[in-house]
Design a protein around this motif. Sequence first.
Motif, PDB file in Angstrom:
ATOM      1  N   TRP A 172      24.706  29.345  13.969  1.00 26.09           N
ATOM      2  CA  TRP A 172      24.067  30.884  13.340  1.00 26.09           C
ATOM      3  C   TRP A 172      22.925  30.920  12.947  1.00 26.09           C
ATOM      4  CZ3 TRP A 172      26.895  34.941  13.718  1.00 26.09           C
ATOM      5  CH2 TRP A 172      28.342  35.081  13.807  1.00 26.09           C
ATOM      6  N   ILE A 173      22.234  29.564  12.641  1.00 24.67           N
ATOM      7  CA  ILE A 173      20.839  29.435  12.443  1.00 24.67           C
ATOM      8  C   ILE A 173      20.360  29.789  13.864  1.00 24.67           C
ATOM      9  CG2 ILE A 173      18.944  28.088  11.759  1.00 24.67           C
ATOM     10  CD1 ILE A 173      20.803  26.639   9.742  1.00 24.67           C
ATOM     11  N   GLY A 174      20.556  29.104  14.843  1.00 24.34           N
ATOM     12  CA  GLY A 174      19.974  29.240  16.165  1.00 24.34           C
ATOM     13  C   GLY A 174      20.021  30.705  16.568  1.00 24.34           C
ATOM     14  N   PHE A 175      21.116  31.577  16.483  1.00 28.66           N
ATOM     15  CA  PHE A 175      20.871  32.833  16.837  1.00 28.66           C
ATOM     16  C   PHE A 175      20.127  33.709  16.018  1.00 28.66           C
ATOM     17  CE2 PHE A 175      22.971  36.975  15.513  1.00 28.66           C
ATOM     18  CZ  PHE A 175      22.930  37.548  16.825  1.00 28.66           C
ATOM     19  N   VAL A 176      20.068  33.561  14.570  1.00 28.17           N
ATOM     20  CA  VAL A 176      19.194  34.302  13.912  1.00 28.17           C
ATOM     21  C   VAL A 176      17.724  34.069  14.106  1.00 28.17           C
ATOM     22  CG1 VAL A 176      18.220  34.438  11.556  1.00 28.17           C
ATOM     23  CG2 VAL A 176      20.733  34.355  11.826  1.00 28.17           C
ATOM     24  N   VAL A 177      17.338  32.679  14.299  1.00 30.22           N
ATOM     25  CA  VAL A 177      15.957  32.369  15.016  1.00 30.22           C
ATOM     26  C   VAL A 177      15.696  32.745  16.300  1.00 30.22           C
ATOM     27  CG1 VAL A 177      14.289  30.396  15.681  1.00 30.22           C
ATOM     28  CG2 VAL A 177      15.882  30.282  13.657  1.00 30.22           C
ATOM     29  N   ALA A 178      16.576  32.887  17.091  1.00 28.12           N
ATOM     30  CA  ALA A 178      16.287  33.542  18.508  1.00 28.12           C
ATOM     31  C   ALA A 178      16.167  34.961  18.641  1.00 28.12           C
ATOM     32  CB  ALA A 178      17.545  33.124  19.387  1.00 28.12           C
ATOM     33  N   VAL A 179      16.746  35.618  17.707  1.00 26.27           N
ATOM     34  CA  VAL A 179      16.586  37.070  17.486  1.00 26.27           C
ATOM     35  C   VAL A 179      15.134  37.539  16.748  1.00 26.27           C
ATOM     36  CG1 VAL A 179      17.472  39.162  16.392  1.00 26.27           C
ATOM     37  CG2 VAL A 179      19.041  37.598  17.289  1.00 26.27           C
ATOM     38  N   THR A 183      17.749  21.788  19.935  1.00 27.00           N
ATOM     39  CA  THR A 183      18.120  20.316  19.652  1.00 27.00           C
ATOM     40  C   THR A 183      18.954  20.024  18.700  1.00 27.00           C
ATOM     41  OG1 THR A 183      15.886  19.741  20.463  1.00 27.00           O
ATOM     42  CG2 THR A 183      17.121  18.270  19.180  1.00 27.00           C
ATOM     43  N   ALA A 184      19.038  20.773  17.488  1.00 27.81           N
ATOM     44  CA  ALA A 184      19.976  20.810  16.438  1.00 27.81           C
ATOM     45  C   ALA A 184      21.393  21.287  17.045  1.00 27.81           C
ATOM     46  CB  ALA A 184      19.658  21.844  15.388  1.00 27.81           C
ATOM     47  N   ALA A 185      21.307  22.290  17.787  1.00 27.93           N
ATOM     48  CA  ALA A 185      22.696  22.611  18.437  1.00 27.93           C
ATOM     49  C   ALA A 185      23.350  21.473  19.164  1.00 27.93           C
ATOM     50  CB  ALA A 185      22.765  23.980  19.337  1.00 27.93           C
ATOM     51  N   LEU A 186      22.497  21.028  19.909  1.00 26.81           N
ATOM     52  CA  LEU A 186      23.211  19.875  20.813  1.00 26.81           C
ATOM     53  C   LEU A 186      23.319  18.632  20.254  1.00 26.81           C
ATOM     54  CD1 LEU A 186      20.739  20.587  24.332  1.00 26.81           C
ATOM     55  CD2 LEU A 186      23.070  21.488  23.775  1.00 26.81           C
ATOM     56  N   ALA A 187      22.654  18.393  19.229  1.00 23.05           N
ATOM     57  CA  ALA A 187      22.652  17.046  18.423  1.00 23.05           C
ATOM     58  C   ALA A 187      24.174  17.010  18.075  1.00 23.05           C
ATOM     59  CB  ALA A 187      21.836  16.969  17.494  1.00 23.05           C
ATOM     60  N   ILE A 188      24.841  18.255  17.735  1.00 20.95           N
ATOM     61  CA  ILE A 188      26.207  18.005  16.915  1.00 20.95           C
ATOM     62  C   ILE A 188      27.035  18.793  17.931  1.00 20.95           C
ATOM     63  CG2 ILE A 188      25.298  18.177  14.812  1.00 20.95           C
ATOM     64  CD1 ILE A 188      26.698  21.437  15.954  1.00 20.95           C
ATOM     65  N   LEU A 189      26.868  19.034  19.052  1.00 17.89           N
ATOM     66  CA  LEU A 189      27.999  19.289  20.372  1.00 17.89           C
ATOM     67  C   LEU A 189      29.052  18.620  20.268  1.00 17.89           C
ATOM     68  CD1 LEU A 189      28.294  21.820  22.320  1.00 17.89           C
ATOM     69  CD2 LEU A 189      27.285  20.197  23.956  1.00 17.89           C
ATOM     70  N   ALA A 190      28.952  17.349  20.109  1.00 22.74           N
ATOM     71  CA  ALA A 190      30.042  16.502  20.177  1.00 22.74           C
ATOM     72  C   ALA A 190      30.959  16.820  19.094  1.00 22.74           C
ATOM     73  CB  ALA A 190      29.659  14.983  20.092  1.00 22.74           C
ATOM     74  N   LEU A 191      30.564  17.084  17.972  1.00 18.52           N
ATOM     75  CA  LEU A 191      31.289  17.614  16.795  1.00 18.52           C
ATOM     76  C   LEU A 191      32.050  18.965  17.120  1.00 18.52           C
ATOM     77  CD1 LEU A 191      29.315  16.646  13.555  1.00 18.52           C
ATOM     78  CD2 LEU A 191      31.314  15.280  14.394  1.00 18.52           C
ATOM     79  N   GLU A 198      19.094  33.100  24.989  1.00 15.64           N
ATOM     80  CA  GLU A 198      18.844  32.249  23.882  1.00 15.64           C
ATOM     81  C   GLU A 198      19.721  32.488  22.841  1.00 15.64           C
ATOM     82  OE1 GLU A 198      17.143  29.385  23.060  1.00 15.64           O
ATOM     83  OE2 GLU A 198      16.001  29.000  24.993  1.00 15.64           O
ATOM     84  N   ALA A 199      19.605  33.821  22.348  1.00 18.84           N
ATOM     85  CA  ALA A 199      20.523  34.158  21.323  1.00 18.84           C
ATOM     86  C   ALA A 199      21.834  34.479  21.528  1.00 18.84           C
ATOM     87  CB  ALA A 199      19.915  35.698  20.816  1.00 18.84           C
ATOM     88  N   ALA A 200      22.415  34.698  22.732  1.00 17.42           N
ATOM     89  CA  ALA A 200      23.776  34.981  23.195  1.00 17.42           C
ATOM     90  C   ALA A 200      24.323  33.577  23.147  1.00 17.42           C
ATOM     91  CB  ALA A 200      23.733  35.523  24.410  1.00 17.42           C
ATOM     92  N   PHE A 201      23.875  32.462  23.585  1.00 17.63           N
ATOM     93  CA  PHE A 201      24.339  31.225  23.612  1.00 17.63           C
ATOM     94  C   PHE A 201      24.614  30.727  22.339  1.00 17.63           C
ATOM     95  CE2 PHE A 201      22.791  26.709  22.911  1.00 17.63           C
ATOM     96  CZ  PHE A 201      23.976  25.958  23.753  1.00 17.63           C
ATOM     97  N   HIS A 202      23.632  30.745  21.359  1.00 18.19           N
ATOM     98  CA  HIS A 202      24.162  30.493  19.957  1.00 18.19           C
ATOM     99  C   HIS A 202      25.190  31.207  19.352  1.00 18.19           C
ATOM    100  CE1 HIS A 202      20.867  27.337  19.565  1.00 18.19           C
ATOM    101  NE2 HIS A 202      19.972  28.247  19.973  1.00 18.19           N
ATOM    102  N   LEU A 203      25.055  32.447  19.617  1.00 15.16           N
ATOM    103  CA  LEU A 203      26.321  33.381  19.113  1.00 15.16           C
ATOM    104  C   LEU A 203      27.571  33.170  19.537  1.00 15.16           C
ATOM    105  CD1 LEU A 203      26.875  35.830  17.191  1.00 15.16           C
ATOM    106  CD2 LEU A 203      26.567  37.210  19.265  1.00 15.16           C
ATOM    107  N   CYS A 204      27.683  32.660  20.963  1.00 14.71           N
ATOM    108  CA  CYS A 204      28.933  32.358  21.642  1.00 14.71           C
ATOM    109  C   CYS A 204      29.353  31.084  20.948  1.00 14.71           C
ATOM    110  CB  CYS A 204      28.837  32.229  23.154  1.00 14.71           C
ATOM    111  SG  CYS A 204      28.634  33.983  24.206  1.00 14.71           S
ATOM    112  N   LEU A 205      28.786  30.046  20.761  1.00 16.87           N
ATOM    113  CA  LEU A 205      29.299  28.894  20.255  1.00 16.87           C
ATOM    114  C   LEU A 205      29.442  28.902  18.808  1.00 16.87           C
ATOM    115  CD1 LEU A 205      27.025  26.023  22.192  1.00 16.87           C
ATOM    116  CD2 LEU A 205      29.188  26.976  22.660  1.00 16.87           C
ATOM    117  N   ALA A 206      29.043  30.036  18.056  1.00 14.72           N
ATOM    118  CA  ALA A 206      29.146  30.039  16.804  1.00 14.72           C
ATOM    119  C   ALA A 206      30.377  30.737  16.580  1.00 14.72           C
ATOM    120  CB  ALA A 206      27.957  30.831  16.134  1.00 14.72           C
ATOM    121  N   VAL A 207      30.736  31.809  17.230  1.00 10.71           N
ATOM    122  CA  VAL A 207      32.320  32.639  17.074  1.00 10.71           C
ATOM    123  C   VAL A 207      33.264  32.240  17.894  1.00 10.71           C
ATOM    124  CG1 VAL A 207      30.704  34.539  16.365  1.00 10.71           C
ATOM    125  CG2 VAL A 207      31.441  34.356  18.913  1.00 10.71           C
TER     126      VAL A 207
END
Length: 426
Positions: A388-395, A246-254, A305-314
């Motif tokens: 990045w937080i989402g990636f760490v939590v998913a791992v 939810t945190a990731a999608l909430a700021i997806l527009a930014l 889940e982990a790969a999704f957050h990592l892709c959007l982070a990098v």
Amino acid sequence: MASTTSRGLGTGFAYFWTATTVSSLGDGMTRVAAPLLVLSTTGSPLLVSGTMFAATLPWLLFSLVSGALVDRLDRRRTMVAVDACRAVAAGALGVGVALDRGGVWLLYAALLLFGTGETLFRAAGLSMMPALVPPDLLERANGRLGAARTVAHDMLAGPLGGFLFAASAAAPFVIDGASFAVSAVLLAMLPMLPGTSGRAVGPRTSPPGHRRSLRTDILEGARWLLAHRLLRTLAVLIGLLNVTLTAALAILALLATERLGLGSVGYGLLFTALAVGGLVGSLFGEWFVRRFTARVTLRAGLVVEAAFHLCLAVSDSPVVAGLALGVFGIHGALWTIVVASLRQRLTPGSMLGRVNSAYLFLAAGGNAIGALLGGVVTATFGVTAPYWIGFVVAVAVAAATWRVLGSRMPTADGPGDAAPGDPHLA
């Protein structure tokens, strides 16, 4: 059990599927039109965000109570009554908007009522599914429902709701009321089947003269879920992952505008990619689970889940972001099919409403926290920080639950390690 033809899902499921599809289309149009109405009349971002808050608040307030009620009442009649009430409320809202009466507060009240009804409707529908289709076809049935919701709610409702709102601000709400009315009629036509009536699946028998309280029933369902190692793990796991999602999608527009260089159309296409992935996962979910098993599906989901957050982070590529959202949509659909089918197989029929609602309470309880977290973290550390937080939590979640998700599970291919209703005690 519902009769089937050539291993079909049966007439009862056809009525149920059509009713939920129609109401999903109407509900999706209201979710689109509500913030547009507030924005056009007030221009206040705070009041606009209040529409989402009003629509989701009932899940925190009433979902546990709704589950207990679903286990006491006739589930089919409960769904009919809920949609009948929502039809009247949506019609009244449409009239109020057309006459310019009630304004934002009437809209908020209607959204609260719709959301409260949804806690009952969804718990009853999930709990009624094992009575509608054979046990080995639960994955297929849940996949068909997921596909219908993706098309109706996520693909069609958005543009249709926006078009209707442009033509008449009242139109989406009036049509939503009509969709609820059609759904109520279809559900009323649903053939009576064992397991859909409260008399067949009512609360555990109590001593003569003693009436069990709702609190007792709620605690019984919560204790059963928490005592079941696999279902407890899945509920806590998805609750944690939903906070970061939810945190990731909430700021997806930014992220889309500041990092990916997309405009409003490109931003919308990211959600289209997510919806297309969800449709693919829903349509092919049964095949995938049968081919690769539930264990592999869930473990692969944690990797996604982990790969999704990592892709959007990098990555700063819109194509990579779109592909990541599409794959995540496939994973989300597969996860829903597997976990819903597991709950339906493992939970005693008399407790399905309470266990489903307790699971949904844990799974959705962190969404509001996640939305706030996304904004705070982004403002403090930058637009990629939530990912990045989402990636760490998913791992971390994957590492903590990998062994539990490796146990045999009751699916269409076999009973797994435990018979339905037999908790895996930790």
